[in-house]
Design a protein around this motif. Sequence first.
Motif, PDB file in Angstrom:
ATOM      1  N   ILE B 185       0.854  -1.199   0.000  1.00 42.61           N
ATOM      2  CA  ILE B 185       0.000   0.000   0.000  1.00 42.61           C
ATOM      3  C   ILE B 185       0.888   1.246   0.000  1.00 42.61           C
ATOM      4  O   ILE B 185       1.700   1.442   0.900  1.00 42.61           O
ATOM      5  CB  ILE B 185      -0.894   0.051   1.267  1.00 42.61           C
ATOM      6  N   PRO B 186       0.740   2.111  -1.007  1.00 43.70           N
ATOM      7  CA  PRO B 186       1.545   3.332  -1.032  1.00 43.70           C
ATOM      8  C   PRO B 186       0.995   4.397  -0.084  1.00 43.70           C
ATOM      9  O   PRO B 186      -0.219   4.568   0.031  1.00 43.70           O
ATOM     10  CB  PRO B 186       1.430   3.803  -2.487  1.00 43.70           C
ATOM     11  N   LYS B 187       1.898   5.086   0.598  1.00 43.86           N
ATOM     12  CA  LYS B 187       1.504   6.175   1.493  1.00 43.86           C
ATOM     13  C   LYS B 187       2.272   7.428   1.076  1.00 43.86           C
ATOM     14  O   LYS B 187       3.488   7.376   0.868  1.00 43.86           O
ATOM     15  CB  LYS B 187       1.884   5.773   2.921  1.00 43.86           C
ATOM     16  N   ASP B 188       1.565   8.541   0.953  1.00 43.19           N
ATOM     17  CA  ASP B 188       2.176   9.795   0.505  1.00 43.19           C
ATOM     18  C   ASP B 188       3.370  10.175   1.392  1.00 43.19           C
ATOM     19  O   ASP B 188       3.261  10.214   2.603  1.00 43.19           O
ATOM     20  CB  ASP B 188       1.127  10.910   0.566  1.00 43.19           C
ATOM     21  N   ALA B 189       4.517  10.450   0.760  1.00 43.23           N
ATOM     22  CA  ALA B 189       5.698  10.834   1.539  1.00 43.23           C
ATOM     23  C   ALA B 189       6.244  12.185   1.110  1.00 43.23           C
ATOM     24  O   ALA B 189       7.325  12.580   1.530  1.00 43.23           O
ATOM     25  CB  ALA B 189       6.776   9.759   1.416  1.00 43.23           C
ATOM     26  N   GLY B 190       5.519  12.894   0.257  1.00 40.66           N
ATOM     27  CA  GLY B 190       5.960  14.240  -0.093  1.00 40.66           C
ATOM     28  C   GLY B 190       6.327  14.376  -1.564  1.00 40.66           C
ATOM     29  O   GLY B 190       6.289  13.415  -2.327  1.00 40.66           O
ATOM     30  N   LEU B 191       6.683  15.593  -1.943  1.00 43.23           N
ATOM     31  CA  LEU B 191       6.949  15.912  -3.341  1.00 43.23           C
ATOM     32  C   LEU B 191       8.439  16.163  -3.568  1.00 43.23           C
ATOM     33  O   LEU B 191       9.078  16.852  -2.795  1.00 43.23           O
ATOM     34  CB  LEU B 191       6.153  17.155  -3.748  1.00 43.23           C
TER      35      LEU B 191
END
Lengths: 199, 235
Positions: B185-191
């Motif tokens: 499951i991917p989790k947002d870690a920033g740009l």
Amino acid sequence: MSEQTLASVTSIGDLEAPPAPDAGALLQRTALGDEAAFAALYDTLSPSVFGMAKRVIRNPARAEEVTQEVFLQVWQTAPRFDPSKGSAKSWVLTLAHRRAVDAVRHDQSATNRDLAYDWSPGIDHDEVVETVTVRLEHEQVKKCLSGLTELQREAITLAYYQGYTYAEVAQALDANPATVKTRMRDGLIRLRDCLGVES
Amino acid sequence: MSNDLHGLLAPYALDALDADERATFEAHLDQCETCQAELPGLVETLSRVGEAESATPPPALRASVLAAVSTTTQQRPVVSLDSRRRLRRSLPQLVAAAAVVAAMVGGGFAVIEHDNVSDMRADQERVTAIISAADATTTSGNVSTGGTLRVISSKSHSAAVVSGSSLKELPGDKVYQLWTMHHGIPKDAGLLGTKDGMVYVPKLGDAVAVAVTVEPQGGSKEPTGEPVAVTDLAT
């Protein structure tokens, strides 16, 4: 000094609402994605942001837009806030002032701003200020501004309330830009000391 | 010259500089300890001036702001280009650091801009802590559209620094977004930005890998396309 007075008043009666939640703590929780903390932060700081934006932009609808942009920016960039470098409130108000000034510069031609200058009631404007705290703060800022030299005061108020660059201030006041920069600094230092802000 | 720049401190605090001078002064501010010491007092003073204008906004605005926030991704702390010199100075002893520095120096290293110096400081300290951790480990992998993804992670900090170098520059409406992978499951870690950049990941949790996708500017809540890079974390 006014803070002490106010503190003694609030400890006796209920003239003022209970102290607002600490904006710094709310901002740190916001940085972790806590939307409830963000809502409380909005409730705490939105009057300052909106009121300042309205004063600078002079258009309530536009000031609302700017207020919304500011709080979105606060939400997005909260993880970058560093409490050791200044208060949460001054961080938010700095973002807000930058945006308000950018909005003014974007929206108004130089000509319109010159007209706005003539219409400006200055710091003596009679808008109803809503709470005891704000009224005291307002009076104190007014008093401290009146303690500046005329050039210091005009340089600061044209820049802060109307979004003039120092070069535009120099033009409006028919003064040397280098002098304007110096007067801004002298005036801000005097204002800082008068308001009791730690240097 | 330096005196001239120092004279811009008060106009800067008042937002009374045009865009060019503002950028020039911010570059100076990073180097000028006197300015850094003096600025907070002026900023606090002006925030008092602003506060004195308080006025209650219309209630509808609150609902509008909260609704907007519920669909907006938060940024993660990032490291600025301007910090690379200090970073380089503090980390020469580490192979991992050398990889990062090479990535930064070689790649032009565009990053999300910082609003002020203190933000950069905080990020530098966090990043330095990871890169200089005794258990810092580097892994790297290719980015399918060009370039390299490097991950320096520290188990003891449960955190990582991820950098992309020699990445293909994206059009202005796209951005490289980083995800940590938790059991698929991917989790947002920033740009990462529109070209080379770096992201600090404060909480790895049970992540076993990181992935990068190309997303619309501002980032997405969930990936909208196939990853251009997947790199395992050191185990």
